[in-house]
Design an enzyme around this catalytic site. Structure first.
Site, mmCIF file in Angstrom:
data_model
loop_
_atom_site.group_PDB
_atom_site.id
_atom_site.type_symbol
_atom_site.label_atom_id
_atom_site.label_comp_id
_atom_site.label_asym_id
_atom_site.label_seq_id
_atom_site.Cartn_x
_atom_site.Cartn_y
_atom_site.Cartn_z
ATOM 1 N N HIS A 82 1.661 71.605 16.550
ATOM 2 C CA HIS A 82 2.744 71.012 17.322
ATOM 3 C C HIS A 82 3.449 69.982 16.475
ATOM 4 C CE1 HIS A 82 4.988 69.642 20.809
ATOM 5 N NE2 HIS A 82 4.840 68.421 20.312
ATOM 6 N N ASP A 161 4.121 67.886 33.838
ATOM 7 C CA ASP A 161 4.759 67.243 32.682
ATOM 8 C C ASP A 161 6.259 67.492 32.721
ATOM 9 O OD1 ASP A 161 5.037 66.049 30.010
ATOM 10 O OD2 ASP A 161 5.631 68.086 29.504
ATOM 11 N N ARG A 168 11.283 60.669 33.294
ATOM 12 C CA ARG A 168 11.228 59.684 32.192
ATOM 13 C C ARG A 168 12.565 59.625 31.458
ATOM 14 N NH1 ARG A 168 6.781 61.996 28.703
ATOM 15 N NH2 ARG A 168 7.309 60.304 27.284
ATOM 16 N N SER A 183 1.832 63.842 27.550
ATOM 17 C CA SER A 183 2.823 64.896 27.774
ATOM 18 C C SER A 183 2.612 66.040 26.771
ATOM 19 C CB SER A 183 4.223 64.283 27.626
ATOM 20 O OG SER A 183 5.195 65.260 27.396
ATOM 21 N N LYS A 187 0.335 70.069 27.477
ATOM 22 C CA LYS A 187 0.857 71.422 27.212
ATOM 23 C C LYS A 187 0.015 72.135 26.155
ATOM 24 C CE LYS A 187 4.745 69.342 26.701
ATOM 25 N NZ LYS A 187 6.010 68.699 26.596
#
Ligand code: URA
Length: 432
Positions: A82, A161, A168, A183, A187
């Site tokens: 990621h 999320d 947010r 967050s 995922k």
């Protein structure tokens, strides 16, 4: 339990229990906690932060709000990466086929781009025919067969999320380390991989502007992953300037092919080799030196590029342009952008270049904007290089030449020049 008391407790800087955090998240999902209460809660977290346990419970509640992908059939071989987001970041397109060619299993769910950063799914959709929404059966079958599948994120992956992130975004509560860490990790964990390598970007084009905050975010995410029994490593990498030489969807596919052919730009290649080596090291449980040597071999032998072609064609993509990559640089209109003065290039602001590329049609300003896959920017110069007035700094690509003017205005803000050669900038600050 009352949302009011939980908000007040967090506002006082006290530690919340698992039950209290679940009450807020589950209540937000079923409508029993109002969004104005969740907004106040998020603001309290921004001011009072959360400790490791609270961040873990928050991640757990978000992760469990939707589907959990079961990759247990692949055991330790399932590996994911990621990136916290950057300009010109096409590393997934490169590292996924490299590690799959070495026996790792990459079952990857990627997102779309919004604003100045591009999404992997958009880049892949610039390949004609590429099917970016696979059913879960198709997805797992493909990973079993060839070791790699990349699909768009299922609507039901950590839906809490998605809802919280939208809130947010409009309540000035994005930049809190526990909120960002939970967050991202909710995922990643819901996507099921046993090993996870994080590329935490640091610099002007990233969420985290300095190395210390990037390290704090990385540590928070490693801590969450470890508590869930996953193996996690994080690289802290530079995002002051765009990554590589190409920004834009088809252009980034071109650059990915260049790296996999052993002809990639130096910094991009180095980051990809480092990310891929860490993924291979975790998934195959081998030391990093051995992993790096296998990664280099995968590129040199052509196996990684062949894996990319196998993957794209099995997912419906037309690989004729992968075989003739210069065809990926085929926008209807092109224009050179030239230096207005001479000097050493002391900055190429990543965020500005990302916006300039979006202004050519390569990205979305709003969620439903249509992307021009051929659009983008090719950098013809690098940080620290000396240029003369009139030298070409970039080539602009677009289907609509009327868009060049707005892009050029943004590029005027992107480049800075100096009489002195700027100091070398670091590419990989740390590995945690
Ligand atoms: N990316 C995410 O997925 N979540 C954040 O909060 C920030 C970046």
């Amino acid at each position: 339990m009352r949302a009011y008391d939980i908000i007040y407790k967090k506002r006082q800087g006290l530690e919340l229990s698992k039950e209290e955090i679940e009450f807020m998240i589950n209540g937000y999902m079923d409508g029993s906690v109002a969004d104005y209460q969740v907004s106040a809660f998020l603001m309290a977290v921004c001011f009072s932060s959360m400790n490791e346990n609270e961040t873990f419970y928050l991640t757990d509640a978000m992760m469990r709000s939707g589907d959990l992908v079961d990759l247990s059939r692949f055991g330790k071989l399932s590996v994911d990466k990621h990136s916290t987001g950057g300009v010109g970041d096409k590393t997934t397109l490169i590292v996924a086929p490299i590690v799959a060619s070495l026996g790792c299993k990459v079952a990857k769910m990627s997102g779309r781009g919004l604003g100045h950063t591009g999404g992997t799914v958009d880049k892949l959709e610039s390949i004609e025919g590429y099917k970016s929404s696979l059913s879960s059966e198709e997805f797992l079958e493909q990973v079993t067969k060839i070791g790699i599948a990349v699909t768009g994120q299922s609507g039901n992956l950590a839906p809490a999320d998605k809802k919280l992130y939208a809130l947010r975004d409009v309540t000035a509560t994005v930049d809190s380390i526990p909120l960002i860490a939970s967050s991202i990790m909710s995922k990643k964990l819901a996507s099921g991989a046993q090993s996870i390598v994080l590329d935490v970007k640091c610099g002007s084009g990233a969420f985290m502007k300095d190395v210390e905050s990037a390290k704090a975010l990385a540590s928070a995410m490693i801590d969450i992953g470890t508590k869930f029994g996953r193996s996690v490593r994080a690289l802290i990498t530079n995002m002051d300037v765009p990554l590589g030489l190409f920004v834009g969807n088809a252009l980034e596919i071109y650059e990915a092919v260049q790296v996999l052919s052993g002809k990639g730009e130096k910094n991009l290649t180095e980051i990809c080799i480092s990310l891929a080596s860490n993924m291979v090291s975790l998934a195959l449980n081998i030391d990093i030196k051995e992993a790096k040597s296998r990664v280099n071999d995968a590129i040199a032998s052509g196996n990684a590029l062949n894996k990319m072609k196998e993957w794209l064609s099995l997912q419906g993509g037309d690989i004729s342009k992968i075989n003739q990559p210069e065809l990926l640089l085929n926008a209807k209109c092109k224009k050179e952008y030239k230096a207005k003065k001479c000097g050493y290039i002391s900055n190429i602001n990543a965020e500005c270049v990302g916006i300039a590329s979006m202004l050519l049609g390569a990205g979305r300003a709003k969620k439903d904007d249509i992307i021009d896959y051929s659009a983008g920017i090719e950098l013809k110069c690098r940080y620290g290089e000396y240029v003369n007035e009139g030298d070409t700094l970039c080539v602009l690509y677009s289907s609509n030449e009327a868009l060049f003017e707005g892009c050029e205005k943004k590029l005027n803000e992107s480049f800075s020049f100096d009489n002195e050669k700027p100091s070398e900038s670091k590419l990989i600050y740390d590995t945690l």
